[in-house]
Design an enzyme around this catalytic site. Structure first.
Site, mmCIF file in Angstrom:
data_model
loop_
_atom_site.group_PDB
_atom_site.id
_atom_site.type_symbol
_atom_site.label_atom_id
_atom_site.label_comp_id
_atom_site.label_asym_id
_atom_site.label_seq_id
_atom_site.Cartn_x
_atom_site.Cartn_y
_atom_site.Cartn_z
ATOM 1 N N TYR A 80 -1.733 -0.418 10.446
ATOM 2 C CA TYR A 80 -1.936 -0.914 9.072
ATOM 3 C C TYR A 80 -0.761 -0.490 8.187
ATOM 4 O O TYR A 80 -0.188 -1.300 7.443
ATOM 5 C CB TYR A 80 -3.253 -0.350 8.531
ATOM 6 C CG TYR A 80 -3.464 -0.562 7.052
ATOM 7 C CD1 TYR A 80 -3.951 -1.768 6.560
ATOM 8 C CD2 TYR A 80 -3.184 0.458 6.131
ATOM 9 C CE1 TYR A 80 -4.141 -1.955 5.198
ATOM 10 C CE2 TYR A 80 -3.381 0.277 4.768
ATOM 11 C CZ TYR A 80 -3.862 -0.935 4.308
ATOM 12 O OH TYR A 80 -4.045 -1.125 2.956
ATOM 13 N N SER B 138 0.848 -1.200 0.000
ATOM 14 C CA SER B 138 0.000 0.000 0.000
ATOM 15 C C SER B 138 0.879 1.243 0.000
ATOM 16 O O SER B 138 1.994 1.231 0.546
ATOM 17 C CB SER B 138 -0.862 0.011 1.264
ATOM 18 O OG SER B 138 -1.536 1.252 1.382
HETATM 19 P P1 NAP Z 1 -11.633 -5.428 0.827
HETATM 20 O O1 NAP Z 1 -12.555 -4.977 -0.255
HETATM 21 O O2 NAP Z 1 -11.939 -5.101 2.245
HETATM 22 O O3 NAP Z 1 -11.421 -7.012 0.656
HETATM 23 C C1 NAP Z 1 -10.555 -7.680 1.503
HETATM 24 C C2 NAP Z 1 -10.556 -9.155 1.147
HETATM 25 O O4 NAP Z 1 -9.592 -9.807 2.001
HETATM 26 C C3 NAP Z 1 -11.880 -9.842 1.402
HETATM 27 O O5 NAP Z 1 -12.112 -10.745 0.331
HETATM 28 C C4 NAP Z 1 -11.656 -10.610 2.702
HETATM 29 O O6 NAP Z 1 -12.400 -11.810 2.811
HETATM 30 C C5 NAP Z 1 -10.193 -10.943 2.573
HETATM 31 N N1 NAP Z 1 -9.514 -11.264 3.835
HETATM 32 C C6 NAP Z 1 -9.226 -10.443 4.872
HETATM 33 N N2 NAP Z 1 -8.545 -11.109 5.834
HETATM 34 C C7 NAP Z 1 -8.406 -12.393 5.376
HETATM 35 C C8 NAP Z 1 -7.816 -13.556 5.893
HETATM 36 N N3 NAP Z 1 -7.214 -13.569 7.086
HETATM 37 N N4 NAP Z 1 -7.867 -14.687 5.162
HETATM 38 C C9 NAP Z 1 -8.466 -14.701 3.942
HETATM 39 N N5 NAP Z 1 -9.038 -13.630 3.395
HETATM 40 C C10 NAP Z 1 -9.020 -12.486 4.115
HETATM 41 O O7 NAP Z 1 -10.167 -4.857 0.601
HETATM 42 P P2 NAP Z 1 -9.391 -4.295 -0.685
HETATM 43 O O8 NAP Z 1 -9.457 -2.816 -0.599
HETATM 44 O O9 NAP Z 1 -9.775 -4.995 -1.922
HETATM 45 O O10 NAP Z 1 -7.918 -4.693 -0.244
HETATM 46 C C11 NAP Z 1 -7.151 -5.702 -0.884
HETATM 47 C C12 NAP Z 1 -5.687 -5.427 -0.585
HETATM 48 O O11 NAP Z 1 -5.349 -4.140 -1.114
HETATM 49 C C13 NAP Z 1 -5.371 -5.367 0.911
HETATM 50 O O12 NAP Z 1 -4.117 -5.986 1.146
HETATM 51 C C14 NAP Z 1 -5.285 -3.867 1.173
HETATM 52 O O13 NAP Z 1 -4.461 -3.589 2.280
HETATM 53 C C15 NAP Z 1 -4.696 -3.377 -0.128
HETATM 54 N N6 NAP Z 1 -4.910 -1.942 -0.385
HETATM 55 C C16 NAP Z 1 -6.167 -1.422 -0.534
HETATM 56 C C17 NAP Z 1 -6.303 -0.062 -0.778
HETATM 57 C C18 NAP Z 1 -7.649 0.595 -0.959
HETATM 58 O O14 NAP Z 1 -7.698 1.842 -1.049
HETATM 59 N N7 NAP Z 1 -8.732 -0.141 -1.020
HETATM 60 C C19 NAP Z 1 -5.171 0.762 -0.866
HETATM 61 C C20 NAP Z 1 -3.924 0.180 -0.704
HETATM 62 C C21 NAP Z 1 -3.796 -1.170 -0.476
HETATM 63 P P3 NAP Z 1 -14.009 -11.822 3.083
HETATM 64 O O15 NAP Z 1 -14.620 -11.289 1.813
HETATM 65 O O16 NAP Z 1 -14.337 -13.241 3.334
HETATM 66 O O17 NAP Z 1 -14.227 -10.906 4.248
#
Ligand code: NAP
Length: 250
Positions: free
Chosen positions: A159, A145
């Site tokens: 985080y 991130s």
């Molecule tokens: P999201 O929409 O909240 O989705 C998170 C996903 O991770 C969900 O499918 C969740 O499963 C799964 N998950 C969480 N903990 C888990 C575990 N222990 N075992 C298996 N699955 C798990 O998040 P996102 O924004 O797409 O984020 C994806 C990645 O991008 C993350 O690493 C996040 O830190 C990174 N990121 C996001 C942003 C942003 O602005 N969104 C920016 C920078 C980095 P369930 O569906 O079953 O709950």
């Protein structure tokens, strides 16, 4: 006949992981969609992907737990074959707050979900991909991130620090396995439209911050997926240990 490539995307039921699963399926990969709790989202996505004719399975596994990770990798081996690409994507964040309010329980939860999980999945992938262990090589893409650079003050420095650890994991592991047929890189997204911001207590966080983004908008999960796919593909064959920022210039 060409063997179908196999990708595991952790946390692929929703958000960036889901967009990545769709793209890899479009490109001809057999896809494993891992999720932790939201089986409905994962199964809907799997139905959508399977309807296109692509091979796709869903596996519930909490990737912060060693036994779950071992089970996840053996299911993939049995049902899809040898893994070619691991996308470490699953991640969480908690309510925005300052350090003074953070308990050890909260900090540890963030660390095992965002860091231990990437280590465990990478370990299982390396055991199978590394030429040192008789594997054919492979690629790991870590989703870090922009928070690793900014530190996320007043929001969630736990985080942000967990993502700093992912940058270091990317560097160290890439060098450890570079001569064994495995490339390891990471993407560092900025503000991307997913459910994650609601978990921090501010679903409209991007609306508040977008005027600070040089491109004047948040990013879409599909835009991150394209970068992940590029890093997984042979088009990036000379890249390892690198970070690709996707932050609209922020
Ligand atoms: P999201 O929409 O909240 O989705 C998170 C996903 O991770 C969900 O499918 C969740 O499963 C799964 N998950 C969480 N903990 C888990 C575990 N222990 N075992 C298996 N699955 C798990 O998040 P996102 O924004 O797409 O984020 C994806 C990645 O991008 C993350 O690493 C996040 O830190 C990174 N990121 C996001 C942003 C942003 O602005 N969104 C920016 C920078 C980095 P369930 O569906 O079953 O709950």
């Amino acid at each position: 006949m060409m063997t179908e490539k196999v990708v595991l995307i952790t946390g692929a039921g929703r958000g960036i992981g889901a967009a990545t699963a769709k793209l890899f399926a479009e490109k001809g990969y057999a896809v494993c969609i891992n999720y932790k709790a939201n089986s409905k989202a994962a199964n809907l996505l799997a139905d959508e992907i399977s309807a296109t004719g692509a091979k796709c399975i869903t596996v519930q596994a909490d990737v912060s737990q060693e036994d779950d990770v071992k089970r996840l990798f053996s299911i993939i081996e049995q049902e899809l074959g040898a893994i070619s690409v691991l996308v470490n994507n699953a991640g969480i964040l908690h309510q925005q707050t300052r350090l003074e309010e953070m308990t050890a329980e909260r900090i540890n939860t963030i660390l095992i979900n965002n860091v231990t999980s990437y280590f465990l999945c990478s370990r299982e992938a390396v055991k199978r991909m590394s030429t040192r262990h008789g594997g054919k090589g492979g690629v790991i893409v870590n989703v870090s991130s922009g928070a690793a650079r900014t530190g996320s003050p007043n929001e969630y420095i736990d985080y942000a620090a967990s993502k700093g650890a992912i940058d270091t994991l990317t560097k160290g592991l890439s060098l450890e396995v570079a001569a064994e047929g495995i490339r390891v890189n990471c993407v560092r997204p900025g503000l991307i439209y997913t459910d994650m911001h609601a978990d921090g207590g501010e679903p409209e966080r991007i609306a508040r911050l977008k005027s600070k983004i040089p491109l004047q908008r948040g990013g879409q999960p599909a835009e991150v997926a394209e970068a992940i796919y590029w890093l997984a593909s042979d088009k990036s064959s000379f890249s390892t240990g690198n970070y690709l920022d996707l932050s609209g210039g922020l």
